[in-house]
Design an enzyme around this catalytic site. Structure first.
Site, short mmCIF file in Angstrom:
data_model
loop_
_atom_site.label_atom_id
_atom_site.label_comp_id
_atom_site.label_asym_id
_atom_site.label_seq_id
_atom_site.Cartn_x
_atom_site.Cartn_y
_atom_site.Cartn_z
N VAL A 1 0.86 -1.18 0.00
CA VAL A 1 0.00 0.00 0.00
C VAL A 1 0.90 1.23 0.00
O VAL A 1 1.80 1.37 0.84
CB VAL A 1 -0.92 0.03 1.23
CG1 VAL A 1 -1.81 1.27 1.22
CG2 VAL A 1 -1.77 -1.25 1.30
N GLU A 2 0.67 2.11 -0.96
CA GLU A 2 1.37 3.39 -1.06
C GLU A 2 0.33 4.48 -0.78
O GLU A 2 -0.73 4.50 -1.40
CB GLU A 2 1.93 3.54 -2.46
CG GLU A 2 2.62 4.84 -2.75
CD GLU A 2 3.10 4.95 -4.19
OE1 GLU A 2 3.65 6.01 -4.54
OE2 GLU A 2 2.91 3.99 -4.98
N VAL A 3 0.64 5.36 0.16
CA VAL A 3 -0.23 6.50 0.45
C VAL A 3 0.55 7.75 0.09
O VAL A 3 1.70 7.90 0.50
CB VAL A 3 -0.70 6.51 1.91
CG1 VAL A 3 -1.49 7.77 2.23
CG2 VAL A 3 -1.54 5.26 2.21
#
Length: 128
Positions: free
Chosen positions: A120-122
């Protein structure tokens, strides 16, 4: 010619629905939903539909397995605040903050894994 406007939803195949719902609602503020006997998570104008591994709904991806997605989510929360929140939630940051290229410009990102080891990249858009 077909013109695509946006992604409406995507499907996450997960080992444990309750663990996934807890993680995404607690860590990323998504809203759990139920529809037609199924479960999902909404955020903005999008949704994650959830499939329990081994009990997927048809049709499904050919190799639907937990831990096979790599997704970038855009937030309006400053990345430094995201990092502080992840720290409070005991979520290990794999990388970041780092600069990347998003769909419409430069983004500042942090990377971590969900309970199924999805990446997951935020991110924040730099010029937003």
């Amino acid at each position: 010619m077909i013109i695509i406007d946006r992604i409406d939803h995507l499907v996450l195949t997960v080992r444990d629905l309750a663990v996934t719902i807890d993680f995404y609602s607690r860590v990323l503020g998504m809203t759990p939903v139920e529809f037609g006997g199924r479960k999902g998570l909404t955020f903005g104008r999008q949704k994650f539909n959830l499939h329990q591994a081994g009990h997927e709904f048809e049709p499904k991806a050919d190799l639907a397995k937990p831990g096979t997605i790599d997704i970038c989510l855009i937030t309006t929360t400053p990345i430094d605040a995201v990092i502080a929140h992840l720290d409070r939630e005991d979520v290990a940051i794999l990388q970041g903050p780092v600069m990347r290229t998003g769909a419409i410009g430069e983004i500042r990102s942090v990377y971590f894994r969900d309970p199924d080891l999805n990446l997951v990249e935020v991110s924040n858009y730099v010029d937003a």
